[in-house]
Design a protein around this motif. Structure first.
Motif, mmCIF file in Angstrom:
data_model
loop_
_atom_site.group_PDB
_atom_site.id
_atom_site.type_symbol
_atom_site.label_atom_id
_atom_site.label_comp_id
_atom_site.label_asym_id
_atom_site.label_seq_id
_atom_site.Cartn_x
_atom_site.Cartn_y
_atom_site.Cartn_z
ATOM 1 N N UNK A 136 0.823 -1.216 0.000
ATOM 2 C CA UNK A 136 0.000 0.000 0.000
ATOM 3 C C UNK A 136 0.855 1.262 0.000
ATOM 4 N N UNK A 137 0.300 2.316 -0.534
ATOM 5 C CA UNK A 137 0.955 3.625 -0.529
ATOM 6 C C UNK A 137 -0.037 4.692 -0.067
ATOM 7 N N UNK A 138 -0.781 4.377 1.013
ATOM 8 C CA UNK A 138 -1.754 5.334 1.544
ATOM 9 C C UNK A 138 -1.069 6.613 1.997
ATOM 10 N N UNK A 139 0.025 6.460 2.706
ATOM 11 C CA UNK A 139 0.755 7.593 3.279
ATOM 12 C C UNK A 139 2.193 7.549 2.796
ATOM 13 N N UNK A 140 2.623 8.615 2.122
ATOM 14 C CA UNK A 140 3.967 8.697 1.557
ATOM 15 C C UNK A 140 4.603 9.971 2.113
ATOM 16 N N UNK B 56 -9.185 16.907 1.884
ATOM 17 C CA UNK B 56 -8.408 16.744 0.656
ATOM 18 C C UNK B 56 -8.054 15.277 0.423
ATOM 19 N N UNK B 57 -7.806 14.529 1.496
ATOM 20 C CA UNK B 57 -7.587 13.088 1.348
ATOM 21 C C UNK B 57 -8.832 12.405 0.793
ATOM 22 N N UNK B 58 -9.993 12.777 1.301
ATOM 23 C CA UNK B 58 -11.241 12.209 0.803
ATOM 24 C C UNK B 58 -11.438 12.527 -0.673
ATOM 25 N N UNK B 59 -11.129 13.755 -1.039
ATOM 26 C CA UNK B 59 -11.245 14.132 -2.447
ATOM 27 C C UNK B 59 -10.317 13.282 -3.304
ATOM 28 N N UNK B 60 -9.066 13.150 -2.881
ATOM 29 C CA UNK B 60 -8.103 12.361 -3.633
ATOM 30 C C UNK B 60 -8.487 10.896 -3.701
ATOM 31 N N UNK B 61 -8.942 10.346 -2.586
ATOM 32 C CA UNK B 61 -9.376 8.949 -2.570
ATOM 33 C C UNK B 61 -10.534 8.723 -3.530
ATOM 34 N N UNK B 62 -11.516 9.620 -3.495
ATOM 35 C CA UNK B 62 -12.694 9.450 -4.339
ATOM 36 C C UNK B 62 -12.363 9.644 -5.818
ATOM 37 N N UNK B 63 -11.317 10.409 -6.102
ATOM 38 C CA UNK B 63 -10.872 10.546 -7.487
ATOM 39 C C UNK B 63 -10.205 9.265 -7.972
ATOM 40 N N UNK B 64 -9.558 8.546 -7.051
ATOM 41 C CA UNK B 64 -8.889 7.306 -7.430
ATOM 42 C C UNK B 64 -7.419 7.233 -7.095
ATOM 43 N N UNK B 65 -6.878 8.251 -6.414
ATOM 44 C CA UNK B 65 -5.463 8.217 -6.042
ATOM 45 C C UNK B 65 -5.189 7.053 -5.093
ATOM 46 N N UNK B 66 -3.989 6.520 -5.166
ATOM 47 C CA UNK B 66 -3.585 5.404 -4.306
ATOM 48 C C UNK B 66 -3.221 5.858 -2.902
ATOM 49 N N UNK B 67 -2.873 7.112 -2.734
ATOM 50 C CA UNK B 67 -2.489 7.633 -1.429
ATOM 51 C C UNK B 67 -2.087 9.090 -1.563
ATOM 52 N N UNK B 68 -1.492 9.615 -0.497
ATOM 53 C CA UNK B 68 -1.165 11.046 -0.467
ATOM 54 C C UNK B 68 0.243 11.261 0.045
ATOM 55 N N UNK B 69 0.953 12.181 -0.584
ATOM 56 C CA UNK B 69 2.238 12.607 -0.047
ATOM 57 C C UNK B 69 1.988 13.552 1.125
ATOM 58 N N UNK B 70 2.855 13.449 2.132
ATOM 59 C CA UNK B 70 2.682 14.191 3.377
ATOM 60 C C UNK B 70 3.977 14.896 3.745
#
Length: 286
Positions: A3-7, A197-211
């Motif tokens: 998984x790459x939820x959190x990068x 913003x995480x919810x927006x990215x998830x619903x778009x289809x992103x695999x995770x988020x850079x932090x």
């Protein structure tokens, strides 16, 4: 799979941060030699990062090194040092086209190291499909701060100014079977804004988020993981569809909605993602 939820970006010039990274609940780490490092610290940071990668101890976390650009005084030596250190991946900044990937790939030799592309210039967005298709590419990382700067845009909460760029990169990643990681959220103390913003990215289809801060890890890990209700529905969809096929009806209904093969594929992918996250957690504990 991993998984790459959190990068999480970690400054390569900070030895304490590199050590702390070994215990953080991040799916992946980007040990940064570029934006997070001042020019006078570049050489020292390269040594710290490569030594840390060779020493290991990062457990189940995937480790990427973001090097400096090929057009800088440090880029070529960064790439050579990163290859020798053997991280899971090397993140290339300021990628504009597939040729930037090809030049780096030519230097890998037999090293089994994935290449990742920062998507942070207008030209990169226009060439997203070519970049995602380049041999050796494992993922695209959105560089939204630089992109906003280059566009001359005024950032807003809904990110409408860069939605076209986000969508094009997602389309390219999905078309060519590589990962796509959303850009950073700068206000690291704003938990509500980060979650939105995480919810927006998830619903778009992103695999995770850079932090940019460890305080952001828990929210990203939570949002980009399937919730129990989703998993329960996925299991029911799979079971109902299998029962319908066995009965020869070919039509399954769950909660008043028809379940077709495409829904089953999505359901199975969701369950596989949950299993992947559970394995990562188990590996981290072990």
């Amino acid at each position: 799979m991993h998984p790459y939820r959190s990068v999480l970006y970690m400054p390569g010039s900070n030895a304490r941060a590199l050590e702390k990274a070994r215990s953080l609940d991040a799916d992946a780490l980007i040990l940064d030699l570029e934006d997070a490092v001042a020019p006078e610290q570049k050489l020292a940071a390269r040594g710290l990062v490569c030594e840390a990668v060779r020493a290991g101890g990062f457990g189940a976390r995937r480790v990427l090194i973001r090097i400096n650009g090929a057009d800088t005084d440090w880029g070529a030596d960064d790439l050579a040092a990163a290859i020798a250190a053997k991280p899971h991946g090397i993140l290339l900044p300021k990628v504009d086209d597939a040729e930037d990937i090809a030049r780096a790939a030519a230097r890998l030799g037999d090293a089994e190291i994935g290449l990742w592309a920062m998507m942070e210039t207008p030209l990169a967005i226009l060439n997203a499909a070519r970049i995602a298709a380049a041999p050796g590419v494992q993922g695209l990382v959105m560089g939204t701060n630089d992109l906003v700067k280059d566009l001359g845009a005024t950032p807003g909460a809904a990110r409408s100014q860069i939605m076209t760029a986000l969508s094009l990169c997602l389309l390219a990643a999905r078309a060519h079977g590589v990962l796509c990681i959303d850009g950073v959220y700068n206000a690291f103390r704003d938990e509500g804004g980060l979650r939105a913003e995480c919810l927006q990215g998830r619903d778009m289809g992103f695999d995770g988020k850079t932090l940019i801060h460890p305080a952001q890890l828990a929210i990203a890990n939570d949002v980009f993981a399937p919730d129990p209700d989703q998993l329960a529905l996925a299991k029911r969809q799979i079971e109902a569809h299998a029962a319908a096929l066995a009965a020869g009806t070919g039509v399954a209904v769950v909660d008043g909605k028809i379940v077709e093969n495409l829904h089953v594929v999505t359901a199975k992918n969701l369950l596989a993602r949950a299993e992947m996250i559970a394995k990562r957690a188990k590996d981290a504990q072990g």
